[in-house]
Design a protein around this motif. Structure first.
Motif, mmCIF file in Angstrom:
data_model
loop_
_atom_site.group_PDB
_atom_site.id
_atom_site.type_symbol
_atom_site.label_atom_id
_atom_site.label_comp_id
_atom_site.label_asym_id
_atom_site.label_seq_id
_atom_site.Cartn_x
_atom_site.Cartn_y
_atom_site.Cartn_z
ATOM 1 N N GLU A 1 3.604 -5.743 17.093
ATOM 2 C CA GLU A 1 3.290 -4.408 16.597
ATOM 3 C C GLU A 1 2.895 -3.467 17.730
ATOM 4 O OE1 GLU A 1 1.229 -4.260 12.574
ATOM 5 O OE2 GLU A 1 1.074 -6.388 13.019
ATOM 6 N N LEU A 2 2.246 -4.007 18.756
ATOM 7 C CA LEU A 2 1.853 -3.187 19.898
ATOM 8 C C LEU A 2 3.058 -2.649 20.667
ATOM 9 C CD1 LEU A 2 -1.152 -5.261 21.306
ATOM 10 C CD2 LEU A 2 -1.275 -2.956 20.335
ATOM 11 N N LEU A 3 4.203 -3.276 20.508
ATOM 12 C CA LEU A 3 5.402 -2.845 21.232
ATOM 13 C C LEU A 3 6.170 -1.728 20.533
ATOM 14 C CD1 LEU A 3 6.903 -6.184 22.626
ATOM 15 C CD2 LEU A 3 5.561 -4.463 23.835
ATOM 16 N N PHE A 4 5.845 -1.444 19.282
ATOM 17 C CA PHE A 4 6.511 -0.357 18.566
ATOM 18 C C PHE A 4 6.098 1.002 19.140
ATOM 19 C CE2 PHE A 4 7.406 -3.247 15.018
ATOM 20 C CZ PHE A 4 8.564 -2.697 14.469
ATOM 21 N N PRO A 5 7.022 1.913 19.415
ATOM 22 C CA PRO A 5 6.628 3.305 19.666
ATOM 23 C C PRO A 5 5.933 3.841 18.412
ATOM 24 C CG PRO A 5 8.888 2.925 20.349
ATOM 25 C CD PRO A 5 8.464 1.708 19.583
ATOM 26 N N PRO A 6 4.897 4.681 18.548
ATOM 27 C CA PRO A 6 4.059 5.083 17.412
ATOM 28 C C PRO A 6 4.811 5.596 16.186
ATOM 29 C CG PRO A 6 3.083 5.829 19.448
ATOM 30 C CD PRO A 6 4.412 5.256 19.818
ATOM 31 N N VAL A 7 5.744 6.519 16.380
ATOM 32 C CA VAL A 7 6.443 7.105 15.238
ATOM 33 C C VAL A 7 7.287 6.042 14.533
ATOM 34 C CG1 VAL A 7 8.167 8.800 14.542
ATOM 35 C CG2 VAL A 7 6.451 9.422 16.224
ATOM 36 N N MET A 8 7.933 5.187 15.303
ATOM 37 C CA MET A 8 8.744 4.115 14.723
ATOM 38 C C MET A 8 7.863 3.097 14.005
ATOM 39 S SD MET A 8 11.575 3.572 17.741
ATOM 40 C CE MET A 8 12.666 2.534 16.764
ATOM 41 N N TYR A 9 6.652 2.931 14.491
ATOM 42 C CA TYR A 9 5.718 1.998 13.862
ATOM 43 C C TYR A 9 5.375 2.446 12.447
ATOM 44 C CZ TYR A 9 1.585 -1.032 13.421
ATOM 45 O OH TYR A 9 0.660 -1.967 13.008
ATOM 46 N N ASP A 10 5.084 3.733 12.275
ATOM 47 C CA ASP A 10 4.801 4.259 10.939
ATOM 48 C C ASP A 10 6.032 4.169 10.046
ATOM 49 O OD1 ASP A 10 2.141 4.816 11.379
ATOM 50 O OD2 ASP A 10 2.456 6.923 11.864
ATOM 51 N N ALA A 11 7.207 4.477 10.605
ATOM 52 C CA ALA A 11 8.450 4.391 9.828
ATOM 53 C C ALA A 11 8.692 2.960 9.366
ATOM 54 C CB ALA A 11 9.627 4.880 10.670
ATOM 55 N N TYR A 12 8.427 2.019 10.241
ATOM 56 C CA TYR A 12 8.598 0.596 9.918
ATOM 57 C C TYR A 12 7.700 0.205 8.740
ATOM 58 C CZ TYR A 12 7.483 -4.403 10.387
ATOM 59 O OH TYR A 12 7.235 -5.729 10.139
ATOM 60 N N HIS A 13 6.460 0.648 8.759
ATOM 61 C CA HIS A 13 5.534 0.265 7.693
ATOM 62 C C HIS A 13 5.843 0.969 6.373
ATOM 63 C CE1 HIS A 13 2.818 -2.687 9.322
ATOM 64 N NE2 HIS A 13 2.811 -2.031 10.463
ATOM 65 N N LEU A 14 6.365 2.178 6.440
ATOM 66 C CA LEU A 14 6.796 2.841 5.205
ATOM 67 C C LEU A 14 7.951 2.075 4.574
ATOM 68 C CD1 LEU A 14 6.646 6.603 6.269
ATOM 69 C CD2 LEU A 14 5.166 5.465 4.602
ATOM 70 N N GLN A 15 8.900 1.658 5.408
ATOM 71 C CA GLN A 15 10.042 0.887 4.898
ATOM 72 C C GLN A 15 9.573 -0.446 4.324
ATOM 73 O OE1 GLN A 15 11.695 -2.097 5.931
ATOM 74 N NE2 GLN A 15 13.385 -1.796 4.499
ATOM 75 N N LYS A 16 8.667 -1.089 5.014
ATOM 76 C CA LYS A 16 8.147 -2.384 4.568
ATOM 77 C C LYS A 16 7.408 -2.241 3.233
ATOM 78 C CE LYS A 16 5.452 -6.256 6.460
ATOM 79 N NZ LYS A 16 4.561 -6.671 7.579
ATOM 80 N N ALA A 17 6.718 -1.114 3.047
ATOM 81 C CA ALA A 17 5.970 -0.881 1.805
ATOM 82 C C ALA A 17 6.894 -0.699 0.610
ATOM 83 C CB ALA A 17 5.073 0.346 1.960
#
Length: 315
Positions: free
Chosen positions: A91-107
């Motif tokens: 998770e630390l390797l995700f760029p910030p904006v992509m990290y939020d996008a990833y969690h929205l998709q996962k949700a």
């Protein structure tokens, strides 16, 4: 690499984050140390480096690692680590904006929708940030975030999350907004529309005046009003939005207090370069225990070491 990924390098100085750019940064040296640590499965070294660099610096390390080794750092970490430590390091390797996008998709993936995660992200991000997240979502998943949210939600709750993806900054009159919200409660069934419209299109300073005025008018907290007059997902959504308008640090501290690893990771990683110090203070006031101490009671081993490195210190 996209220059936008490096915004955090400049922005974290002077903020209330716990992670700052490493001053003596040598990506070649870090990449080679990580390569040696991966071969030995030396998690201590991996944690020391990855938790002590800003996100922008981690992006440089990952790129440098690939140039030196011809291997993908994410894949190598998956092979060397396991469990919650692996999840956190990835998770630390995700760029910030992509990290939020990833969690929205996962949700929204699989059966059912994780409404609380959707709200956590959408309610605590600015309109500008959400536009960046939407663009990243489209890049990553080839899908439109707004359409995905509409497909995974329904009714007034769907209207709320869509409104949150299009946050505006419309000038309003405090007294008029108080009157509109009050009137929406007077019918047999409370109307969600005015709440969605006002709470997603005004700035936080204006909205706090509106909420205080409404509490004075009704003689109860806004949360109590929402609890009594709404039900289901829209009640949850409006309550979370109001909490985030009134004090987002307290809302996030409450989320952390569950000590669920997925929630804890997401908030620590998302906020460690922005406002984690504020969330730590809110956590201490909320629970009577510092976050640093609470983590030590709940977790152990290398996973704990990594969490403490992000949290940084005792309050």
């Amino acid at each position: 690499m996209d220059p936008d990924y490096f915004k955090s390098y400049n922005m974290c100085w002077g903020t209330l984050g716990t992670i700052r750019p490493f001053s003596n940064f040598h990506p070649d040296r870090d990449a080679m140390e990580i390569q040696a640590a991966l071969e030995k499965k030396d998690s201590v070294t991996l944690v020391r480096i990855l938790t002590n660099r800003s996100n922008a610096q981690r992006q440089v390390i990952a790129q440098t690692f690939e140039e030196i080794t011809q291997k993908d750092l994410t894949s190598c970490l998956k092979s060397a680590l396991s469990g919650e430590l692996e999840n956190l390091m990835l998770e630390l390797l995700f760029p910030p904006v992509m990290y939020d996008a990833y969690h929205l998709q996962k949700a929204m993936a699989g059966l059912g929708t994780d409404e609380e995660t959707l709200l956590e992200i959408l309610c605590t991000r600015s309109g500008e940030q959400i536009q960046e997240i939407s663009a990243a979502y489209k890049q990553m998943y080839k899908k439109d975030l707004e359409k995905e949210l509409k497909g995974e939600t329904s009714g007034d709750f769907a209207k709320l999350v869509v409104a949150l993806t299009n946050k505006g900054n419309v000038t309003g009159v405090v007294q008029r907004d108080i009157e509109i919200l009050s009137a929406s409660l007077n019918g047999k069934k409370a109307e969600a529309g005015p709440w969605i419209d006002i709470l997603t299109t005004r700035d936080s300073g204006h909205l706090n005046k509106v909420l205080i005025g409404l509490e004075t008018l009704t003689g109860q907290t806004v949360t109590e009003t929402l609890e009594k007059r709404f039900s289901g997902d829209i009640r949850l959504g409006l309550k979370v939005l109001v909490q985030c308008i009134q004090n987002p640090d307290v809302f996030l501290a409450k989320r952390i207090s569950t000590m669920k690893p997925t929630v804890l990771h997401r908030i620590l990683v998302s906020h460690c370069e922005e406002d984690l110090l504020c969330i730590r203070i809110a956590y201490l006031k909320l629970t009577g225990t510092s976050l640093y101490t609470a983590l030590q009671k709940q977790f152990k081993g290398d996973h704990l070491m990594a969490l403490l490195a992000i949290c940084q210190s005792e309050d």
